[in-house]
Write an enzyme that holds these catalytic residues in place. Structure first.
Site, PDB file in Angstrom:
ATOM      1  N   ASN A  14     -35.010  63.700 -20.732  1.00 36.97           N
ATOM      2  CA  ASN A  14     -36.318  63.045 -20.627  1.00 36.97           C
ATOM      3  C   ASN A  14     -36.165  61.628 -20.077  1.00 36.97           C
ATOM      4  OD1 ASN A  14     -38.738  64.658 -21.648  1.00 36.97           O
ATOM      5  ND2 ASN A  14     -37.201  65.100 -23.208  1.00 36.97           N
ATOM      6  N   ASN A 108     -44.188  58.966 -28.276  1.00 41.13           N
ATOM      7  CA  ASN A 108     -43.141  59.951 -28.575  1.00 41.13           C
ATOM      8  C   ASN A 108     -43.453  61.253 -27.851  1.00 41.13           C
ATOM      9  OD1 ASN A 108     -40.913  61.152 -30.070  1.00 41.13           O
ATOM     10  ND2 ASN A 108     -42.459  62.171 -31.338  1.00 41.13           N
ATOM     11  N   HIS A 110     -42.941  65.297 -28.301  1.00 39.02           N
ATOM     12  CA  HIS A 110     -42.561  66.308 -29.291  1.00 39.02           C
ATOM     13  C   HIS A 110     -42.666  67.684 -28.638  1.00 39.02           C
ATOM     14  CE1 HIS A 110     -41.863  67.993 -33.232  1.00 39.02           C
ATOM     15  NE2 HIS A 110     -42.764  68.899 -32.931  1.00 39.02           N
TER      16      HIS A 110
END
Ligand code: GRF
Length: 209
Positions: A14, A108, A110
């Site tokens: 990422n 974030n 997920h």
């Protein structure tokens, strides 16, 4: 330019997607000012170095207790003077003091469609194992702002990914990354850097420019 710090624990694919998007100009108005890993040997630190981004590690293991670590961790983050903190596969709990100080400035990724398969114990491959165990036909990824409750903050973006009959947790993890995570996270950073989203009354609103 938005000063962005990326926090990582693992391989950093990422992180790489973010680095590549900044280089390609698909993320604009952003300066990647630092990478912090909780793991000294991790490939992410190498990725940061190759891209010329200052990279440091800070691990709870190196401190006598969690409170001392939390202070050192916050200090390391502060040193980069970030406008935005991106958790890109970061497995350490974010200290309350950091969540408060950087309210609406921590995001974030997920690897599920929140509120499914999230919260305490749902991290890494476990998320995909649980999705397969439950037999869901669609999973995906979510980018959200970080608040005190785990995976509970305002949702910025989600993308669905099909679960295939012969999927293993590993094959599903890879497809979720390829089809969702590596696109959603850079897109969210670009949206924030260019003022396209805002948090209003605890929800994310799109600002039409
Ligand atoms: C990603 O699936 C992320 O969503 C999860 O951990 C994985 C990290 O992968 N929390 P990488 O380190 O970005 O390759």
């Amino acid at each position: 330019m938005l000063r962005v710090v990326v926090l990582v624990s693992g391989g950093g694919t990422n992180l790489q997607a973010i680095i590549d998007a900044v280089a390609a100009g698909t993320i604009s108005n952003v300066e990647l000012v630092g990478v912090i890993s909780n793991n000294k040997t991790v490939k992410s630190l190498e990725r940061a170095k190759v891209a010329g981004i200052p990279a440091v590690s800070v691990s709870p293991k190196d401190y006598e207790n969690r409170a001392v670590f939390n202070e050192a961790f916050l200090q390391k983050v502060d040193e980069f003077q970030p406008d935005l903190i991106v958790l890109a596969g970061f497995l350490v709990a974010i200290p309350e003091a950091m969540v408060c100080k950087y309210s609406n400035r921590i995001i974030n990724i997920h690897p599920s469609l929140i509120p499914s398969f999230c919260g305490v114990g749902y991290y890494g491959l476990k998320v995909h194992e649980k999705a397969l165990e439950r037999g869901v036909k669609v999973t995906g990824a979510t980018v959200h702002f970080v608040t005190e409750g785990m995976d509970e903050g305002p949702i910025i973006a989600q993308k669905a990914v099909a679960v295939l009959e012969d999927d293993t947790a590993e094959s599903l993890q890879l497809r979720v990354m390829e089809q969702a995570e590596w696109h959603l996270l850079p897109q969210a950073i670009d949206d924030i850097a260019n003022g396209r989203i805002a948090v209003v009354d605890g929800s994310v609103k799109r600002i039409h420019q």
